[in-house]
Design a protein around this motif. Structure first.
Motif, PDB file in Angstrom:
ATOM      1  N   LEU A  43      45.663  33.567  49.599  1.00 36.27           N
ATOM      2  CA  LEU A  43      45.509  35.012  49.746  1.00 36.27           C
ATOM      3  C   LEU A  43      44.152  35.416  50.316  1.00 36.27           C
ATOM      4  O   LEU A  43      44.040  36.425  50.999  1.00 36.27           O
ATOM      5  CB  LEU A  43      45.713  35.703  48.392  1.00 36.27           C
ATOM      6  N   ARG A  44      43.123  34.635  50.044  1.00 35.31           N
ATOM      7  CA  ARG A  44      41.775  34.963  50.501  1.00 35.31           C
ATOM      8  C   ARG A  44      41.296  34.029  51.619  1.00 35.31           C
ATOM      9  O   ARG A  44      40.119  34.014  51.945  1.00 35.31           O
ATOM     10  CB  ARG A  44      40.806  34.910  49.319  1.00 35.31           C
ATOM     11  N   GLY A  45      42.203  33.281  52.194  1.00 35.91           N
ATOM     12  CA  GLY A  45      41.827  32.301  53.205  1.00 35.91           C
ATOM     13  C   GLY A  45      41.117  32.877  54.410  1.00 35.91           C
ATOM     14  O   GLY A  45      40.081  32.367  54.840  1.00 35.91           O
ATOM     15  N   GLU A  46      41.659  33.940  54.959  1.00 42.78           N
ATOM     16  CA  GLU A  46      41.040  34.566  56.138  1.00 42.78           C
ATOM     17  C   GLU A  46      39.608  34.984  55.829  1.00 42.78           C
ATOM     18  O   GLU A  46      38.698  34.747  56.620  1.00 42.78           O
ATOM     19  CB  GLU A  46      41.854  35.783  56.588  1.00 42.78           C
ATOM     20  N   ALA A  47      39.390  35.594  54.671  1.00 43.57           N
ATOM     21  CA  ALA A  47      38.055  36.079  54.301  1.00 43.57           C
ATOM     22  C   ALA A  47      37.086  34.926  54.061  1.00 43.57           C
ATOM     23  O   ALA A  47      35.958  34.934  54.569  1.00 43.57           O
ATOM     24  CB  ALA A  47      38.144  36.965  53.059  1.00 43.57           C
ATOM     25  N   VAL A  48      37.511  33.932  53.293  1.00 44.54           N
ATOM     26  CA  VAL A  48      36.624  32.814  52.953  1.00 44.54           C
ATOM     27  C   VAL A  48      36.235  32.022  54.195  1.00 44.54           C
ATOM     28  O   VAL A  48      35.054  31.758  54.432  1.00 44.54           O
ATOM     29  CB  VAL A  48      37.269  31.899  51.890  1.00 44.54           C
ATOM     30  N   PHE A  49      37.215  31.655  55.007  1.00 42.73           N
ATOM     31  CA  PHE A  49      36.911  30.872  56.198  1.00 42.73           C
ATOM     32  C   PHE A  49      36.227  31.721  57.267  1.00 42.73           C
ATOM     33  O   PHE A  49      35.387  31.224  58.017  1.00 42.73           O
ATOM     34  CB  PHE A  49      38.171  30.190  56.738  1.00 42.73           C
ATOM     35  N   GLY A  50      36.570  32.989  57.323  1.00 49.26           N
ATOM     36  CA  GLY A  50      35.909  33.900  58.256  1.00 49.26           C
ATOM     37  C   GLY A  50      34.423  34.027  57.967  1.00 49.26           C
ATOM     38  O   GLY A  50      33.596  34.068  58.884  1.00 49.26           O
ATOM     39  N   LYS A  51      34.067  34.074  56.682  1.00 48.58           N
ATOM     40  CA  LYS A  51      32.649  34.144  56.291  1.00 48.58           C
ATOM     41  C   LYS A  51      31.869  32.935  56.785  1.00 48.58           C
ATOM     42  O   LYS A  51      30.672  33.025  57.048  1.00 48.58           O
ATOM     43  CB  LYS A  51      32.537  34.190  54.765  1.00 48.58           C
ATOM     44  N   LEU A  52      32.553  31.820  56.897  1.00 51.84           N
ATOM     45  CA  LEU A  52      31.917  30.594  57.379  1.00 51.84           C
ATOM     46  C   LEU A  52      31.936  30.489  58.902  1.00 51.84           C
ATOM     47  O   LEU A  52      31.412  29.536  59.467  1.00 51.84           O
ATOM     48  CB  LEU A  52      32.599  29.374  56.773  1.00 51.84           C
ATOM     49  N   GLY A  53      32.559  31.449  59.568  1.00 54.35           N
ATOM     50  CA  GLY A  53      32.582  31.459  61.019  1.00 54.35           C
ATOM     51  C   GLY A  53      33.710  30.669  61.651  1.00 54.35           C
ATOM     52  O   GLY A  53      33.672  30.383  62.845  1.00 54.35           O
ATOM     53  N   LEU A  54      34.739  30.339  60.877  1.00 54.63           N
ATOM     54  CA  LEU A  54      35.869  29.597  61.441  1.00 54.63           C
ATOM     55  C   LEU A  54      36.858  30.561  62.100  1.00 54.63           C
ATOM     56  O   LEU A  54      37.198  31.592  61.530  1.00 54.63           O
ATOM     57  CB  LEU A  54      36.596  28.805  60.354  1.00 54.63           C
ATOM     58  N   ASP A  55      37.316  30.203  63.280  1.00 56.18           N
ATOM     59  CA  ASP A  55      38.349  30.950  63.984  1.00 56.18           C
ATOM     60  C   ASP A  55      39.684  30.300  63.635  1.00 56.18           C
ATOM     61  O   ASP A  55      40.077  29.296  64.236  1.00 56.18           O
ATOM     62  CB  ASP A  55      38.086  30.897  65.489  1.00 56.18           C
ATOM     63  N   LEU A  56      40.367  30.864  62.651  1.00 56.51           N
ATOM     64  CA  LEU A  56      41.612  30.248  62.178  1.00 56.51           C
ATOM     65  C   LEU A  56      42.710  30.272  63.232  1.00 56.51           C
ATOM     66  O   LEU A  56      43.547  29.378  63.262  1.00 56.51           O
ATOM     67  CB  LEU A  56      42.073  30.928  60.894  1.00 56.51           C
ATOM     68  N   GLY A  57      42.696  31.262  64.112  1.00 54.78           N
ATOM     69  CA  GLY A  57      43.666  31.294  65.207  1.00 54.78           C
ATOM     70  C   GLY A  57      43.510  30.078  66.116  1.00 54.78           C
ATOM     71  O   GLY A  57      44.492  29.436  66.478  1.00 54.78           O
ATOM     72  N   ALA A  58      42.269  29.748  66.440  1.00 56.39           N
ATOM     73  CA  ALA A  58      41.999  28.571  67.283  1.00 56.39           C
ATOM     74  C   ALA A  58      42.376  27.294  66.547  1.00 56.39           C
ATOM     75  O   ALA A  58      42.923  26.363  67.149  1.00 56.39           O
ATOM     76  CB  ALA A  58      40.531  28.538  67.688  1.00 56.39           C
ATOM     77  N   VAL A  59      42.104  27.241  65.263  1.00 60.83           N
ATOM     78  CA  VAL A  59      42.449  26.056  64.473  1.00 60.83           C
ATOM     79  C   VAL A  59      43.963  25.869  64.465  1.00 60.83           C
ATOM     80  O   VAL A  59      44.461  24.755  64.631  1.00 60.83           O
ATOM     81  CB  VAL A  59      41.894  26.163  63.028  1.00 60.83           C
ATOM     82  N   ARG A  60      44.703  26.941  64.298  1.00 63.42           N
ATOM     83  CA  ARG A  60      46.169  26.859  64.276  1.00 63.42           C
ATOM     84  C   ARG A  60      46.758  26.438  65.626  1.00 63.42           C
ATOM     85  O   ARG A  60      47.836  25.862  65.672  1.00 63.42           O
ATOM     86  CB  ARG A  60      46.780  28.190  63.847  1.00 63.42           C
ATOM     87  N   ARG A  61      46.066  26.721  66.711  1.00 61.68           N
ATOM     88  CA  ARG A  61      46.571  26.364  68.039  1.00 61.68           C
ATOM     89  C   ARG A  61      46.373  24.892  68.383  1.00 61.68           C
ATOM     90  O   ARG A  61      46.906  24.403  69.381  1.00 61.68           O
ATOM     91  CB  ARG A  61      45.909  27.241  69.100  1.00 61.68           C
ATOM     92  N   GLU A  62      45.607  24.173  67.574  1.00 58.24           N
ATOM     93  CA  GLU A  62      45.395  22.749  67.859  1.00 58.24           C
ATOM     94  C   GLU A  62      46.714  21.996  67.742  1.00 58.24           C
ATOM     95  O   GLU A  62      47.601  22.386  67.007  1.00 58.24           O
ATOM     96  CB  GLU A  62      44.351  22.168  66.909  1.00 58.24           C
TER      97      GLU A  62
END
Length: 128
Positions: A43-62
């Motif tokens: 539930l908080r994945g976007e916020a937690v990883f976003g705070k660390l500067g991860l682009d989850l969209g780019a990670v998912r496209r791998e």
């Protein structure tokens, strides 16, 4: 004993397991009951990883598995593998929290890294 090491391209050892557990506790990822089972964003994945500067969209496209519970052979508990684990490891190194030791899988946790892991995730690892 080495407190932090890499497993292919992601963090393992005591720090890797502690980080996995902290991410589950913070609801950034979901736990899995099966070894090598898929891990999803919590539930908080976007916020937690976003705070660390991860682009989850780019990670998912791998072109590789997004995230899974990678069995840690030294700790007998999972650490975070897959594209998400690799992206997180790269970010931790880029921030200077970990320093990879050349020619080995061992890594050093910097003083800054220890402080930030405590601050962001409540992680304190006994390194002895």
């Amino acid at each position: 004993m080495i407190a932090a090491r890499t497993c292919y391209d992601h963090l393992a050892g005591r720090y890797g397991v502690a980080l996995f557990d902290a991410l589950v506790q913070q609801q950034a990822i979901t736990a899995t009951a099966s070894p090598r089972g898929d891990v999803e964003l919590g539930l908080r994945g976007e916020a937690v990883f976003g705070k660390l500067g991860l682009d989850l969209g780019a990670v998912r496209r791998e072109r590789r598995r997004f995230a899974f519970a990678c069995p840690d052979w030294t700790e007998r508990c999972p650490h975070l593998g897959g594209a998400l684990g690799a992206a997180l490891w790269a970010q931790l190194v880029e921030r200077g929290w970990f320093v990879k030791q050349q020619g080995t899988r061992a890594t050093l946790v910097t003083d800054e890294g220890k402080q930030q892991l405590q601050r962001h995730f409540g992680i304190q690892v006994n390194e002895r």
